[in-house]
Design a protein around this motif. Structure first.
Motif, mmCIF file in Angstrom:
data_model
loop_
_atom_site.group_PDB
_atom_site.id
_atom_site.type_symbol
_atom_site.label_atom_id
_atom_site.label_comp_id
_atom_site.label_asym_id
_atom_site.label_seq_id
_atom_site.Cartn_x
_atom_site.Cartn_y
_atom_site.Cartn_z
ATOM 1 N N CYS A 92 63.854 0.737 18.437
ATOM 2 C CA CYS A 92 62.764 1.722 18.505
ATOM 3 C C CYS A 92 61.389 1.079 18.456
ATOM 4 O O CYS A 92 60.374 1.768 18.554
ATOM 5 C CB CYS A 92 62.898 2.757 17.385
ATOM 6 S SG CYS A 92 62.466 2.092 15.756
ATOM 7 N N CYS A 112 66.978 3.589 12.557
ATOM 8 C CA CYS A 112 67.937 3.488 13.661
ATOM 9 C C CYS A 112 69.362 3.303 13.154
ATOM 10 O O CYS A 112 70.304 3.875 13.703
ATOM 11 C CB CYS A 112 67.559 2.334 14.584
ATOM 12 S SG CYS A 112 66.144 2.726 15.623
ATOM 13 N N CYS A 133 61.767 -3.493 15.271
ATOM 14 C CA CYS A 133 63.123 -3.018 15.524
ATOM 15 C C CYS A 133 63.432 -3.123 17.013
ATOM 16 O O CYS A 133 62.654 -2.670 17.854
ATOM 17 C CB CYS A 133 63.274 -1.581 15.045
ATOM 18 S SG CYS A 133 64.818 -0.827 15.555
ATOM 19 N N CYS A 179 66.048 -1.361 12.494
ATOM 20 C CA CYS A 179 65.425 -0.772 11.302
ATOM 21 C C CYS A 179 66.372 0.227 10.630
ATOM 22 O O CYS A 179 67.365 0.661 11.208
ATOM 23 C CB CYS A 179 64.103 -0.100 11.670
ATOM 24 S SG CYS A 179 64.298 1.487 12.513
HETATM 25 ZN ZN LIG Z 1 64.462 1.309 14.822
#
Ligand SMILES: [Zn+2]
Ligand SMILES: [Zn+2]
Length: 253
Positions: A17, A34, A14, A31
């Motif tokens: 993150c 998020c 991702c 992702c």
């Molecule tokens: Zn993420």
């Protein structure tokens, strides 16, 4: 080709993150966790501009908009994660993230959508050369696939405007005043009149359809209002607008 290379070279994690993406999500850059952190903009809002309703009196955000611009909506509030995603789209050289952002915009409820055509807010020629792509065009393209509606690049930006970030609402209006025109309105003028532009023909009846302006972020609405003005002058009847992010309430005091 570029996308395929990206996927070979970059680990599937991702962008926001750094968590590893599941195989199912390996085409994405953001992702699930998020994406679920992006905070949707929800009613109650001004029915026209989608800004949370003023406590009293008329809405000051959209009071001076051109009549043709009937409705504007944004998918999520531009706080931490969403801001990071827009940054990656604009400055991170990651146009692929447009698909993730368009995913959040796809559920926006727009009247007239089944007949609508999407119109990306154009970049000036200088900015376009610098960035290599127009982030709003990438968003609009991803959204046009989601909605199965055509995209038509009706507008050009006739000059590069300065970055709006630090400007007051009044200064923003002045900054974008007259910055847009219909793409083939003047041969060889504006947008440094590329050959492709002089060959461009506005599809017959385009201006009779609901046109949906697509941009990355709504701050004061000045850019969308100015783009809508150019479409209205050209004869467009109904203009709507969607953005991925909406800046936390602009200060109009
Ligand atoms: Zn993420
Ligand atoms: Zn309003």
């Amino acid at each position: 080709m570029r996308n395929a290379l990206d996927q070979l070279l970059l680990p599937a994690e991702c962008l926001l993150c750094r968590a590893l993406l599941s195989f199912r999500d390996s085409q994405r850059l953001v992702c699930d966790v998020c994406r679920h952190r992006w905070r949707p903009v929800r009613a109650p809002w001004c029915g026209r501009c989608g800004q949370p309703e003023p406590l009293f009196g008329r809405c000051r955000v959209c009071a001076d908009w051109p009549a043709a611009l009937v409705l504007t909506r944004s998918a999520v509030w531009l706080d931490a994660g969403a801001r990071h995603a827009v940054h990656a789209l604009k400055y991170g050289g990651l146009p692929r993230i447009a698909a993730d952002l368009a995913g959040a915009m796809a559920s926006l409820d727009l009247p007239g959508r089944p007949d609508a055509w999407l119109v990306p807010v154009p970049l000036g020629a200088g900015r376009l050369r610098q960035r290599g792509y127009n982030q709003s065009e990438r968003l609009a393209r991803a959204l046009s696939r989601r909605w199965n509606r055509p995209l038509v690049e009706l507008l050009v930006r006739t000059r590069d405007t300065v970055t709006q970030t630090a400007l007051t609402p009044e200064a923003r209006l002045a900054n974008v005043a007259g910055a847009f025109q219909l793409r083939n309105a003047k041969w060889g003028m504006g947008n440094e009149g590329t050959r492709a532009d002089s060959a461009f023909q506005i599809p017959h009846s385009a201006l009779e359809r609901p046109l949906v302006l697509v941009d990355d972020v709504f701050t004061t609405g000045a850019t969308l209002a100015e783009a809508a003005t150019a479409l209205e002058r050209a004869g467009a009847r109904t203009v709507l607008a969607v953005t991925f992010g909406r800046a936390l309430v602009p200060d109009f005091t």
